[in-house]
Design a protein around this motif. Structure first.
Motif, PDB file in Angstrom:
ATOM      1  N   GLN A   1     -33.924 -68.779  26.531  1.00  0.00           N
ATOM      2  CA  GLN A   1     -32.719 -67.977  26.670  1.00  0.00           C
ATOM      3  C   GLN A   1     -32.219 -68.070  28.106  1.00  0.00           C
ATOM      4  OE1 GLN A   1     -33.190 -63.916  25.519  1.00  0.00           O
ATOM      5  NE2 GLN A   1     -31.111 -63.347  26.070  1.00  0.00           N
ATOM      6  N   VAL A   2     -30.942 -68.367  28.242  1.00  0.00           N
ATOM      7  CA  VAL A   2     -30.354 -68.529  29.557  1.00  0.00           C
ATOM      8  C   VAL A   2     -30.025 -67.166  30.146  1.00  0.00           C
ATOM      9  CG1 VAL A   2     -28.397 -69.443  30.837  1.00  0.00           C
ATOM     10  CG2 VAL A   2     -29.398 -70.777  28.967  1.00  0.00           C
ATOM     11  N   GLN A   3     -30.409 -66.962  31.386  1.00  0.00           N
ATOM     12  CA  GLN A   3     -30.049 -65.733  32.103  1.00  0.00           C
ATOM     13  C   GLN A   3     -29.514 -66.076  33.478  1.00  0.00           C
ATOM     14  OE1 GLN A   3     -33.557 -63.104  31.974  1.00  0.00           O
ATOM     15  NE2 GLN A   3     -32.233 -61.663  30.888  1.00  0.00           N
ATOM     16  N   LEU A   4     -28.447 -65.412  33.853  1.00  0.00           N
ATOM     17  CA  LEU A   4     -27.891 -65.519  35.191  1.00  0.00           C
ATOM     18  C   LEU A   4     -28.003 -64.146  35.849  1.00  0.00           C
ATOM     19  CD1 LEU A   4     -24.620 -67.539  34.396  1.00  0.00           C
ATOM     20  CD2 LEU A   4     -26.819 -68.437  35.166  1.00  0.00           C
ATOM     21  N   VAL A   5     -28.597 -64.106  37.023  1.00  0.00           N
ATOM     22  CA  VAL A   5     -28.824 -62.833  37.696  1.00  0.00           C
ATOM     23  C   VAL A   5     -28.232 -62.894  39.091  1.00  0.00           C
ATOM     24  CG1 VAL A   5     -30.529 -61.162  38.474  1.00  0.00           C
ATOM     25  CG2 VAL A   5     -30.935 -62.472  36.370  1.00  0.00           C
ATOM     26  N   GLU A   6     -27.237 -62.031  39.335  1.00  0.00           N
ATOM     27  CA  GLU A   6     -26.591 -61.976  40.646  1.00  0.00           C
ATOM     28  C   GLU A   6     -27.300 -60.982  41.559  1.00  0.00           C
ATOM     29  OE1 GLU A   6     -23.117 -62.162  37.571  1.00  0.00           O
ATOM     30  OE2 GLU A   6     -25.033 -61.127  37.812  1.00  0.00           O
ATOM     31  N   SER A   7     -27.166 -61.208  42.839  1.00  0.00           N
ATOM     32  CA  SER A   7     -27.664 -60.287  43.847  1.00  0.00           C
ATOM     33  C   SER A   7     -26.856 -60.496  45.116  1.00  0.00           C
ATOM     34  CB  SER A   7     -29.155 -60.505  44.109  1.00  0.00           C
ATOM     35  OG  SER A   7     -29.386 -61.829  44.587  1.00  0.00           O
ATOM     36  N   GLY A   8     -27.022 -59.571  46.057  1.00  0.00           N
ATOM     37  CA  GLY A   8     -26.389 -59.724  47.357  1.00  0.00           C
ATOM     38  C   GLY A   8     -25.162 -58.876  47.590  1.00  0.00           C
TER      39      GLY A   8
END
Length: 124
Positions: A1-8
């Motif tokens: 399963q593809v996951q994109l996780v942003e931060s910053g």
């Protein structure tokens, strides 16, 4: 399963800088044809900010050109957005997104993989 996780994301004063990161898990960047950063301010539609096309060319919205820079680290499957000279009108939730189809830059509704977003707030 593809996951994109942003931060910053965070809160900064006008003229400040932030660097957003987007880490992909369950996939590698090679499976995506296009990747980019989008933002949505309260009451506004989601808009494209910066992106790469299938040839690695960079695209920027006019409102952020010369202030924002998109980059990527393929070895770490991470996408970045360096944001300089931030202004109050840059305040929004920022999302990274990707798709396997080589959509033109800015076609927000065509991207199928989205992160959960990271909030950027710029005060005057």
């Amino acid at each position: 399963q593809v996951q994109l996780v942003e931060s910053g994301g965070g809160s900064v004063q006008s003229g400040g800088s932030l660097r957003l990161s987007c880490a992909a898990s369950g996939s590698t960047f090679h499976m995506f044809c296009v990747m980019g950063w989008f933002r949505q301010a309260p009451g506004a539609e989601r808009e494209a900010v910066a992106g790469f096309d299938s040839h690695g060319r960079e695209y920027y919205a006019d409102s952020v050109d010369d202030r924002f820079t998109i980059s990527q680290d393929n070895a770490k499957n991470t996408l970045f957005l360096q944001m300089n000279s931030l202004q109050p009108e840059d305040t929004a939730m920022y999302y990274c997104a990707a798709d396997r189809v080589c959509w033109p830059f800015g076609v927000v509704e065509k991207y199928n993989y989205w992160g959960q977003g990271t909030q950027v707030t710029v005060s005057s």
